[in-house]
Write an enzyme that holds these catalytic residues in place. Structure first.
Site, PDB file in Angstrom:
ATOM      1  N   ARG A 227       0.833  -1.211   0.000  1.00 14.00           N
ATOM      2  CA  ARG A 227       0.000   0.000   0.000  1.00 14.00           C
ATOM      3  C   ARG A 227       0.866   1.260   0.000  1.00 14.00           C
ATOM      4  O   ARG A 227       0.544   2.244  -0.668  1.00 14.00           O
ATOM      5  CB  ARG A 227      -0.956   0.002   1.200  1.00 14.00           C
ATOM      6  CG  ARG A 227      -1.964   1.154   1.142  1.00 14.00           C
ATOM      7  CD  ARG A 227      -3.020   1.043   2.208  1.00 14.00           C
ATOM      8  NE  ARG A 227      -2.459   1.142   3.546  1.00 14.00           N
ATOM      9  CZ  ARG A 227      -3.168   0.975   4.670  1.00 14.00           C
ATOM     10  NH1 ARG A 227      -4.447   0.689   4.606  1.00 14.00           N
ATOM     11  NH2 ARG A 227      -2.587   1.076   5.844  1.00 14.00           N
TER      12      ARG A 227
ATOM     13  N   LYS B  25      -2.630   7.085   1.191  1.00 16.62           N
ATOM     14  CA  LYS B  25      -2.391   7.360   2.621  1.00 16.62           C
ATOM     15  C   LYS B  25      -1.321   8.445   2.663  1.00 16.62           C
ATOM     16  O   LYS B  25      -0.134   8.192   2.892  1.00 16.62           O
ATOM     17  CB  LYS B  25      -1.954   6.073   3.323  1.00 16.62           C
ATOM     18  CG  LYS B  25      -2.290   6.066   4.792  1.00 16.62           C
ATOM     19  CD  LYS B  25      -2.228   4.685   5.367  1.00 16.62           C
ATOM     20  CE  LYS B  25      -2.132   4.713   6.882  1.00 16.62           C
ATOM     21  NZ  LYS B  25      -3.164   5.485   7.568  1.00 16.62           N
TER      22      LYS B  25
ATOM     23  N   GLU C  95     -16.099   6.097   5.775  1.00 12.87           N
ATOM     24  CA  GLU C  95     -15.302   5.413   6.801  1.00 12.87           C
ATOM     25  C   GLU C  95     -15.288   6.308   8.030  1.00 12.87           C
ATOM     26  O   GLU C  95     -15.985   7.324   8.070  1.00 12.87           O
ATOM     27  CB  GLU C  95     -13.878   5.167   6.290  1.00 12.87           C
ATOM     28  CG  GLU C  95     -13.128   6.449   5.926  1.00 12.87           C
ATOM     29  CD  GLU C  95     -11.707   6.193   5.423  1.00 12.87           C
ATOM     30  OE1 GLU C  95     -11.147   5.113   5.694  1.00 12.87           O
ATOM     31  OE2 GLU C  95     -11.151   7.107   4.786  1.00 12.87           O
TER      32      GLU C  95
END
Ligand code: PXG
Length: 290
Positions: free
Chosen positions: A50, A149, A182
């Protein structure tokens, strides 16, 4: 404490980066939060993958391959002689000038901190968290992909502030269309009539590593898991709700906007997932000390 910066280890007092680093000036960079338990790093490859996807998405050349970042992460934990803890892996665009132009930053900086982490109190795992809906919407894909991220966490920080001001443990974030995305640092799931449901990544959720573990566990338990677009209605009317994240692990959520979810107590599916999750963290992962 020994901190890794660009291939060297520094004591905490001497672990510093330039004020001209674009990670500081513009939030131009990416990061990962990783846990290790009993001398094993949990889902390390998924976190490294990721990280590289986040970097690729913002055209950031980390300057190391995945094997090198993996080894640097393990070595940072070893240097600190830790068995259990949290790793913060940060890659910034590096030092540039005071302009935006990333092309003027010749080399990315890699920082790795291995430390302890404060979790939600044991009481929250036993009795469940209260969640409130934040007015701050999740950043839309058209502005900055919420799948990256990135070091730009102001969207989440401001939402977290709202949740905290409301006395809640976590904040629910909706996307621009009003669908559930989320929480500020956790993914969200519900259980209704024996089916697990979580918002799709397209809703604005981060592709959580812990989220993917829940998919594995659902398959193991033979529980169907779906990813439809969701609204707050789905959470208000759910039997159970829980959140997932590297820091939070799997944690029950028992109220949304002061309304009880289900009977207001952690449900059986949530408890079963929590128990199996702990078994996995205790028995799997990349060995740190060979
Ligand atoms: N959504 C967001 C926006 C996150 O930042 C998650 C979901 C869960 O993903 P993982 O892969 O961890 O299951 C995260 C990650 C904190 C903190 O201090 C939380 C995260 C990262 C760094 C710090 O609460 N959550």
């Amino acid at each position: 404490m020994k901190i890794y910066i660009d291939g060297e280890f520094y004591d905490k007092e001497h672990a510093k980066i330039s004020v001209f680093d674009h990670g500081l000036l513009y939030g131009d960079g990416v990061f990962e939060g990783i846990r290790f338990y009993h001398g094993r790093v949990f889902r390390l490859d998924e976190h490294i993958d990721r990280l590289f996807d986040s970097a690729r998405a913002i055209c950031l050349d980390i300057g190391l391959d995945k094997a090198a970042v993996t080894e640097a992460t393990l070595e940072t934990i070893r240097q600190n002689a830790l068995q259990d803890g949290y790793v913060r892996l940060v890659v910034t665009r590096g030092v540039g000038d005071l302009g935006l132009n990333p092309a003027l930053c010749p080399k990315a900086s890699v920082v790795i901190i291995a430390s302890k982490i404060t979790l939600y109190s044991p009481d929250k795992y036993e009795h469940g968290l209260e969640v409130v809906t934040c007015a701050t919407r999740r950043i839309p894909h058209g502005a900055l992909s919420p799948m990256v991220k990135s070091l730009n966490y102001l969207n989440n920080v401001l939402a977290k502030l709202e949740a905290q001001n409301a006395g809640a443990g976590e904040g629910l974030m909706l996307n621009e269309q009003g669908f559930v995305a989320e929480c500020t640092g956790d993914n969200i799931f519900i259980v209704k009539n024996g089916v697990i449901t979580t918002p799709p990544i397209a809703s604005g959720a981060l592709s959580g590593v812990t989220r993917s573990v829940v998919f594995d566990l659902a398959a193991e338990f033979g529980i169907p898991i779906h990813e439809p677009m969701m609204t707050r209605y789905d959470i208000y009317t759910a039997d159970e709700c829980f959140l997932t994240g590297t820091a939070a692990e799997v944690i029950p959520a028992v109220k949304l906007d002061t309304r009880k979810i289900g009977d207001g107590h952690p449900g059986p599916v949530t408890k079963k997932l929590m128990a199996r999750f702990h078994e996995l963290t205790a028995s799997t992962g990349t060995l740190i000390y060979k």
